[in-house]
Design a protein around this motif. Structure first.
Motif, PDB file in Angstrom:
ATOM      1  N   HIS A 635       0.812  -1.217   0.000  1.00 15.18           N
ATOM      2  CA  HIS A 635       0.000   0.000   0.000  1.00 15.18           C
ATOM      3  C   HIS A 635       0.847   1.270   0.000  1.00 15.18           C
ATOM      4  N   CYS A 636       2.156   1.133   0.224  1.00 18.21           N
ATOM      5  CA  CYS A 636       2.987   2.337   0.275  1.00 18.21           C
ATOM      6  C   CYS A 636       3.475   2.741  -1.115  1.00 18.21           C
ATOM      7  N   ALA A 637       3.247   1.906  -2.129  1.00 20.85           N
ATOM      8  CA  ALA A 637       3.736   2.190  -3.476  1.00 20.85           C
ATOM      9  C   ALA A 637       3.188   3.519  -3.988  1.00 20.85           C
ATOM     10  N   LYS A 638       1.892   3.726  -3.752  1.00 19.96           N
ATOM     11  CA  LYS A 638       1.257   4.948  -4.252  1.00 19.96           C
ATOM     12  C   LYS A 638       1.841   6.172  -3.563  1.00 19.96           C
ATOM     13  N   THR A 639       2.084   6.045  -2.255  1.00 23.67           N
ATOM     14  CA  THR A 639       2.650   7.160  -1.495  1.00 23.67           C
ATOM     15  C   THR A 639       4.054   7.488  -1.989  1.00 23.67           C
ATOM     16  N   ILE A 640       4.864   6.436  -2.230  1.00 22.20           N
ATOM     17  CA  ILE A 640       6.233   6.631  -2.746  1.00 22.20           C
ATOM     18  C   ILE A 640       6.186   7.275  -4.131  1.00 22.20           C
ATOM     19  N   SER A 641       5.258   6.774  -4.956  1.00 22.27           N
ATOM     20  CA  SER A 641       5.108   7.306  -6.311  1.00 22.27           C
ATOM     21  C   SER A 641       4.768   8.801  -6.271  1.00 22.27           C
ATOM     22  N   GLN A 642       3.858   9.179  -5.370  1.00 22.86           N
ATOM     23  CA  GLN A 642       3.476  10.589  -5.239  1.00 22.86           C
ATOM     24  C   GLN A 642       4.667  11.427  -4.787  1.00 22.86           C
ATOM     25  N   ALA A 643       5.443  10.879  -3.857  1.00 21.70           N
ATOM     26  CA  ALA A 643       6.621  11.609  -3.351  1.00 21.70           C
ATOM     27  C   ALA A 643       7.658  11.811  -4.453  1.00 21.70           C
ATOM     28  N   VAL A 644       7.902  10.763  -5.247  1.00 21.57           N
ATOM     29  CA  VAL A 644       8.878  10.841  -6.349  1.00 21.57           C
ATOM     30  C   VAL A 644       8.418  11.859  -7.382  1.00 21.57           C
ATOM     31  N   ASN A 645       7.134  11.797  -7.740  1.00 19.39           N
ATOM     32  CA  ASN A 645       6.587  12.725  -8.736  1.00 19.39           C
ATOM     33  C   ASN A 645       6.638  14.171  -8.243  1.00 19.39           C
ATOM     34  N   LYS A 646       6.419  14.330  -6.945  1.00 19.30           N
ATOM     35  CA  LYS A 646       6.446  15.670  -6.359  1.00 19.30           C
ATOM     36  C   LYS A 646       7.863  16.243  -6.437  1.00 19.30           C
ATOM     37  N   LYS A 647       8.834  15.328  -6.201  1.00 20.93           N
ATOM     38  CA  LYS A 647      10.241  15.731  -6.229  1.00 20.93           C
ATOM     39  C   LYS A 647      10.660  16.129  -7.639  1.00 20.93           C
ATOM     40  N   SER A 648      10.199  15.321  -8.617  1.00 20.34           N
ATOM     41  CA  SER A 648      10.564  15.586 -10.009  1.00 20.34           C
ATOM     42  C   SER A 648       9.603  16.571 -10.671  1.00 20.34           C
ATOM     43  N   LYS A 649       8.654  17.072  -9.838  1.00 22.84           N
ATOM     44  CA  LYS A 649       7.675  18.073 -10.294  1.00 22.84           C
ATOM     45  C   LYS A 649       6.873  17.604 -11.501  1.00 22.84           C
ATOM     46  N   LYS A 650       6.549  16.321 -11.501  1.00 24.42           N
ATOM     47  CA  LYS A 650       5.689  15.789 -12.565  1.00 24.42           C
ATOM     48  C   LYS A 650       4.254  15.888 -12.109  1.00 24.42           C
ATOM     49  N   GLN A 651       3.401  16.326 -12.983  1.00 22.18           N
ATOM     50  CA  GLN A 651       1.971  16.418 -12.660  1.00 22.18           C
ATOM     51  C   GLN A 651       1.298  15.100 -13.013  1.00 22.18           C
ATOM     52  N   THR A 652       0.778  14.414 -12.041  1.00 24.68           N
ATOM     53  CA  THR A 652       0.089  13.143 -12.304  1.00 24.68           C
ATOM     54  C   THR A 652      -1.316  13.228 -11.755  1.00 24.68           C
ATOM     55  N   GLY A 653      -2.189  12.575 -12.455  1.00 23.39           N
ATOM     56  CA  GLY A 653      -3.578  12.520 -11.980  1.00 23.39           C
ATOM     57  C   GLY A 653      -4.301  13.829 -12.216  1.00 23.39           C
ATOM     58  N   LYS A 654      -5.567  13.780 -11.903  1.00 17.26           N
ATOM     59  CA  LYS A 654      -6.414  14.954 -12.131  1.00 17.26           C
ATOM     60  C   LYS A 654      -6.284  15.912 -10.958  1.00 17.26           C
ATOM     61  N   LYS A 655      -6.588  17.176 -11.270  1.00 16.95           N
ATOM     62  CA  LYS A 655      -6.573  18.179 -10.212  1.00 16.95           C
ATOM     63  C   LYS A 655      -7.734  17.908  -9.249  1.00 16.95           C
ATOM     64  N   GLY A 656      -7.495  18.214  -8.018  1.00 21.09           N
ATOM     65  CA  GLY A 656      -8.557  18.027  -7.033  1.00 21.09           C
ATOM     66  C   GLY A 656      -8.744  16.586  -6.597  1.00 21.09           C
ATOM     67  N   GLU A 657      -7.822  15.708  -6.985  1.00 22.16           N
ATOM     68  CA  GLU A 657      -7.932  14.306  -6.568  1.00 22.16           C
ATOM     69  C   GLU A 657      -7.680  14.226  -5.063  1.00 22.16           C
ATOM     70  N   PRO A 658      -8.594  13.608  -4.320  1.00 20.24           N
ATOM     71  CA  PRO A 658      -8.425  13.592  -2.846  1.00 20.24           C
ATOM     72  C   PRO A 658      -7.153  12.849  -2.443  1.00 20.24           C
ATOM     73  N   GLU A 659      -6.465  13.429  -1.473  1.00 17.16           N
ATOM     74  CA  GLU A 659      -5.236  12.787  -1.007  1.00 17.16           C
ATOM     75  C   GLU A 659      -5.584  11.578  -0.152  1.00 17.16           C
ATOM     76  N   ARG A 660      -4.864  10.512  -0.405  1.00 20.72           N
ATOM     77  CA  ARG A 660      -5.160   9.259   0.295  1.00 20.72           C
ATOM     78  C   ARG A 660      -4.799   9.393   1.775  1.00 20.72           C
ATOM     79  N   GLU A 661      -5.732   8.950   2.626  1.00 22.92           N
ATOM     80  CA  GLU A 661      -5.482   9.027   4.068  1.00 22.92           C
ATOM     81  C   GLU A 661      -4.385   8.055   4.459  1.00 22.92           C
ATOM     82  N   LYS A 662      -3.488   8.522   5.302  1.00 25.50           N
ATOM     83  CA  LYS A 662      -2.393   7.663   5.740  1.00 25.50           C
ATOM     84  C   LYS A 662      -2.852   6.825   6.938  1.00 25.50           C
ATOM     85  N   PRO A 663      -2.265   5.634   7.096  1.00 27.16           N
ATOM     86  CA  PRO A 663      -2.610   4.801   8.260  1.00 27.16           C
ATOM     87  C   PRO A 663      -2.332   5.559   9.559  1.00 27.16           C
ATOM     88  N   GLY A 664      -3.229   5.428  10.516  1.00 26.00           N
ATOM     89  CA  GLY A 664      -3.063   6.088  11.811  1.00 26.00           C
ATOM     90  C   GLY A 664      -3.931   7.312  11.977  1.00 26.00           C
TER      91      GLY A 664
END
Length: 1131
Positions: A635-664
């Motif tokens: 389940h952490c793959a998506k979170t890692i992918s978002q972090a990598v894309n954020k670092k490389s400033k790649k725009q992925t997914g649609k705008k306004g896509e709800p951020e996935r709730e983290k465990p806890g």
């Protein structure tokens, strides 16, 4: 003195009242059971339940005739109708005797009661419940018992048929009617309307009965108060006046304080119906009567048999002249009862819940207060018991105006506090004994002695009895309690009862009516004696709930459904311990029925409580498993992918896509009032577990029930089902959960189960041991498949089968099986089920036992392959024998090789064996890693033991050590599981020598077949995976393990046979070096490497030995060639 004069002292009134009251209860029990049997006959029509002649169509006309003519007996003119009875007469006499003579006993009881009542009238006995309590209570009890008995008798529909049939059968057998029949028949006819008949019968007894009833005018109204009046008086409160907390609870009318309200209402209602004349002449009597009519709509005759007061009383009075005013009173009281009784009793129960809770809490903290405040305890129990019985009686038998008043969802709480008080009395009985032994000897004896001394007249008999009272009390001491001496004051209490009878008759020398202080003092003393020797009997008298009602199960269900009440649900099983107290020695046949009912109800209640707790625990486990699942690596793959894309400033997914709730995030609360589903489940569970944990065990009809064991057994069953269910095995699609994911879920489940120990004192480790150990076997204790059988089946039938089909390869570099690119994609990724982490998870789940079963299943598959290989050897035995001795003659070997059949089959089967052994090697390594974490010292000891087996050790001993080592996951030179599997193969008509020869030739067959692998396009060696895509690298493990096992079984030299194999294989492979056909030698270098793998894998072969057979330069060149080819392919 003339003989005709009545001597009151010789009438034994006390003894007769005691015996007749006991017999009255016994007769009521018998008549009640006959009536209930009649209802069973009508309801179920069970031929076994009802005597055959009461349902026999042939006898129907005879029965109707007898009932119509009853009580007359006509046998002469109706031979045709009664002829059928002639055949059945002996059976009728035999089967109806018990019923018939019960009715005769009722008649005799009636005679004795009438005689005693006449004697009491003749003696002009003085009755006052506040003075001669025992005499008055027993007198009123006898009248009510007699009345209810006659009423119950009139409700038995089959009474005329039973009595008439028996008498006709008796007449046909003996030529005359039974001698009791005329009187019995007449009694049945007279008491068709029992109360009407008894109203006439009681005219002579009106004076005595009305006097006894009027003595209740101080007691009954004081008991029949509203909840607000109780609250204002701070009734039953120990802490309302702290300064008087240690003062003994005193009253002039001690036994009246805990007298049953239900009993008093029956005395008043039935008593004033029987002496109804006094209602017109005495205002106090009318006031008592109206108060009783306003309190209840129906009275309990016996158990669940009820009497509807207003309707019946109105029917009785309607035909009496001048009673219009009484009928109006009855109707007004009926309206008042329907309008207000329900709410009044509801409020009382509400008050009693809080009062009993306070009382139980204070006494739990300060049990010493049970001494001075014992009266409060028994008053509380009696009050609560009366309210519960009132509710049960009215809930089923009244047309309600307000249904809420007759449905009490909090009834369990009231019963619970009653049980708590009962438990305090039983537990601290010695504390109460010490207190009252000192009270009797230090205070009561002194006061009574003074009273006796001050009596102006005291006849000799009375003086002797009084002196014995004083002497008995004076002789008491605390040491008797400390020594465990058994006290028995029954004789003293009976003497006081006798004394009441002697002193209550007219013209008695010492009249109790003139010495009320003596009566009140003695009543107090009798209560004190009961606190010393009759605590159990007092508990039965004041708090017995041996109730049989349909609402009982319904109330229990309501209790479980209400979370706030589930903590009190244990009160229902505890009530089952009361049931046997309602049995009577005159009706022994119902003991088993009541006992069985108490056992079945108790079992059902405890089972339902455990089920409810189990369901709550399961829901909590499901929630926790969901939370644990969120933490899985996948389940952490998506979170890692978002972090990598954020670092490389790649725009992925649609705008306004709800951020996935983290465990806890579920643990973060903004408000304390926010209650999650998990909070509700934990609250409900803690409430229910309080109930389950309340008592360690309870005894019901000599059977011991342990509530916690019910929960333990339910948890075991549910845990077992949950583990198997969490594998998510689908036989149709062959899908199964990854071992690591199952392990995560099981650990989450176990964490929740371990937390149960915070709520209930159960050994959850025992649950884990029972369940998890069963899961390491092929089947559990119920014969159901376990995770061991499911995973073993899946790995064998799904994963390894796909390896055999060429869709999956074993990659030694990754220590995992990996999917190969094929046309038909597999539904699962083999690597996700066979890598190191998954195999370790599997080892954690299955444990050494489960892994041993997995190994045995793998070995069974290997043994079936070896059996097939042996058949192929037998088919080629002559050619192989020649090849074995001709390996140094290339031309002859080439010619012989062409004669061999099934060469590819041999290699394929050996490869399959190698694949299975490679999988087992992974499993064993994982098991070793797991055990090294759990039991490092034990594993290192086994390792040391294995490493230091002397070479000269007997093979049997060595095999035992290998078996121990293998169970711990350690690799062995000779695989004990494989030896066992292969040695179990039995070939008929083949000698051991022949078997040995076949084993040798099998190795020859494999050795000479190896060159053919070079022509296979899939035989190319890949340095990246350190193996071949067609799994032929697994041959190294197969050849070594099979050789070691076979030659251990046949007691041959493993080393010599492997040397022979190496010589044959190397000469065969060297031969393909001279081949010019490119197709034949396509992957020659890749196959050369097999020799190196075989030697590297073998504990018996060395590189020196290989060098002597096969030049190392060829191996070096082969490695160089395959690596070069790999680089070229990649480029």
């Amino acid at each position: 003195m003339s003989r005709g004069v009545l001597q009151p002292s010789q009438q034994k009134l006390a003894e007769k009242l005691t015996i007749l009251n006991d017999r009255g209860i016994g007769m009521l029990t018998r008549i009640y059971n006959i009536k209930k049997q009649g209802q069973v006959w009508k309801a179920c029509g069970d031929p076994k339940a009802k005597p055959s002649y009461l349902i026999d169509k042939n006898l129907e006309s005879a029965v109707k005739f007898i009932v119509r003519k009853f009580p007359a007996v006509e046998t002469r003119n109706n031979n045709q109708q009664l002829a059928q009875l002639q055949k059945e007469k002996s059976e009728i006499l035999k089967n109806l005797a018990l019923y018939y003579f019960t009715f005769v006993d009722v008649m005799e009881f009636k005679d004795h009661v009438s005689e005693l009542l006449n004697t009491i009238d003749a003696c002009q006995v003085f009755f006052d419940i506040t003075v001669n309590f025992d005499l008055t209570k027993n007198y009123l009890d006898l009248i009510v018992a007699y009345t209810t008995l006659m009423m119950l008798l009139s409700r038995i529909e089959e009474r005329k048929a039973i009595i008439g049939l028996y008498n006709y059968a008796h007449e046909m057998t003996h030529g005359s009617s039974d001698r009791e029949y005329p009187r019995l028949g007449q009694m049945i006819v007279d008491y068709e309307n029992p109360l009407k008949k008894m109203m006439e019968e009681f005219v002579p007894h009106n004076k005595a009965l009305s006097d006894a009833l009027l003595s209740l005018q101080m007691v009954y109204p004081r008991r029949n108060l509203s909840a607000d009046q109780w609250r204002n008086a701070q009734l039953l409160s120990l802490i309302s006046a702290p300064s008087t907390m240690l003062n003994p609870a005193q009253s002039d009318t001690m036994p009246c304080e805990y007298l049953s309200l239900d009993a008093m209402e029956k005395w008043i209602v039935f008593g004033f119906i029987l002496c109804h004349g006094v209602l017109n002449t005495d205002a106090a009597a009318l006031s008592l009567w109206k108060l009783a009519l306003q309190s209840s709509s129906c009275l309990c005759l016996y158990r669940d048999e009820v009497y509807h007061i207003h309707k019946s009383a109105e029917d009785l009075f309607v035909n009496i002249r001048g009673y219009n005013k009484r009928i109006t009173d009855i109707r007004e009281c009926k309206e008042a009862a329907l309008a207000h009784a329900g709410s009044m009793h509801r409020e009382r129960r509400k008050f009693l819940r809080s009062a009993l809770k306070e009382l139980a809490t204070v006494l739990a903290d300060q049990p010493g207060l049970l001494g001075p405040k014992a009266l409060f305890v028994f008053m509380a129990l009696s009050f609560a018991r009366d309210e519960i019985i009132w509710l049960l009686r009215h809930a089923d038998n009244i047309q309600k105006k307000s249904a809420d008043d007759f449905i009490d969802k909090h009834i369990a709480e009231l019963i619970f506090y009653m049980e708590e008080l009962r438990a305090h009395v039983r537990k601290y009985g010695p504390v109460m004994q010490r207190y009252y032994v000192q009270y009797l000897s230090g205070f009561d004896a002194v006061v009574l002695n003074e009273l006796v001394q001050n009596l102006s007249v005291c006849p000799e008999d009375e003086s002797i009895i009084m002196s014995s009272f004083v002497n008995t009390m004076t002789s008491l001491g605390v040491k008797q309690v400390e020594d465990g001496e058994v006290f028995d004051f029954r004789g003293m209490r009976l003497d006081w009862f006798r004394l009441q009878a002697y002193t209550s008759v007219s013209k008695a020398s010492l009249g109790l009516a003139d010495h009320r202080e003596l009566g009140k003092m003695m009543n107090t003393i009798i209560f004190h004696t009961k606190m010393v020797d009759s605590l159990v009997e007092m508990l039965v008298e004041t708090s017995d709930l041996s109730i049989f009602c349909r609402a009982f199960e319904k109330m229990f269900q309501q209790c479980l459904e209400l979370p706030s009440q589930s903590r009190y649900s244990i009160s229902f099983p505890l009530v089952c311990t009361h049931f046997m107290s309602c049995t009577h020695e005159l009706c022994p046949e119902e003991r088993h029925h009541i006992g069985d009912r108490s056992l079945s109800l108790c079992n059902m209640f405890l089972d339902e409580m455990a089920k409810q707790a189990r369901n709550l625990i399961t829901d909590i486990c499901t929630e926790q498993c969901t939370l644990s699942d969120q933490l899985l690596p996948k389940h952490c793959a998506k979170t890692i992918s978002q972090a990598v894309n954020k670092k490389s400033k790649k725009q992925t997914g649609k705008k306004g896509e709800p951020e996935r709730e983290k465990p806890g995030v579920e643990s973060m609360r903004k408000n304390r009032l926010l209650v999650t589903n998990l909070d509700k489940l934990h609250t409900a569970l803690s409430e229910l577990c309080f109930s389950i944990n309340y008592v360690p065990n309870m005894v019901v009809w000599e059977h011991t029930f342990t509530p916690r064991e019910y929960l333990t057994s339910h948890l075991e069953i549910r845990f077992t089902k949950s583990i198997v269910g969490m594998t998510m095995y689908n036989q149709a699609t062959q899908e199964i959960a990854k071992p690591s994911e199952l392990l995560t879920s099981v650990r989450a489940y176990m964490t929740v189960l371990q937390s149960i120990e915070n709520y209930v004192q159960i050994d959850i480790t025992r649950v884990f041991n029972n369940v998890l150990l069963q899961q390491t076997q092929h089947l559990d204790s119920h014969g159901e498949p376990t995770i061991t059988s499911l995973y073993t089946n899946w790995y064998l039938e799904t994963l390894l089968r796909q390896v055999s089909n060429g869709h999956i390869a074993y990659f030694p570099a990754m220590k995992a099986f990996v999917n190969l690119p094929t046309e038909n994609e597999l539904t699962f990724n083999a690597e996700e089920y066979s890598d190191i982490s998954e195999m370790r998870a599997l080892s954690e789940l299955l444990g050494p036992y489960g892994m041993k079963f997995l190994s045995e299943s793998l070995m069974w598959h290997i043994s079936s392959q070896v059996a097939e290989l042996k058949k192929l050897v037998v088919d080629n035995v002559e050619v192989l024998t020649q090849m074995r001795t001709s390996f140094d003659k290339p031309e002859q070997m080439a010619a012989l090789f062409k004669k061999l059949s099934s060469v590819d089959s041999v290699l394929k089967r050996m490869t399959i064996i190698g694949v299975i052994l490679s999988f087992r090697s992974l499993a064993q390594e994982a098991l070793r890693d797991v055990l090294s974490c759990h039991i490092p010292f034990l594993v290192s000891s086994i390792q040391d033991f294995k490493d230091h087996i002397p070479r000269e050790t007997d093979m049997k001993v060595a095999m035992n050590v290998y078996e121990l080592s293998s169970a711990a996951g350690l690799p062995c030179e000779i695989d004990p599981a494989l030896v066992v599997a292969l040695s179990s193969q039995k070939s008929e008509n083949i000698s051991p020598e022949e078997e040995y020869k076949i084993a040798c030739l099998l190795m020859v067959f494999v050795a000479v077949s190896m060159p053919t692998l070079a022509s296979n396009v899939m035989s190319q060696y890949s340095p990246a995976i350190e193996g071949h895509c067609n799994n032929i690298h697994c041959l190294a493990k197969a050849i070594n393990q099979i050789a070691a096992a076979l030659f251990t079984i046949h007691k041959g030299s493993i080393e010599d046979r492997l040397k022979e194999f190496l010589a044959l294989a190397s000469s065969s492979l060297l031969k393909i070096g001279q081949e010019t056909d490119k197709t034949t030698t396509r992957n020659r270098e890749s196959v050369y490497l097999l020799l190196d793998m075989i030697v590297q894998e073998s504990p018996f072969l060395t590189m020196d030995l290989l060098e002597s057979c096969f030049p190392y330069v060829l191996l070096r060149n082969a490695y160089h060639a395959v690596y070069k080819q790999s680089v070229t392919s990649s480029a």
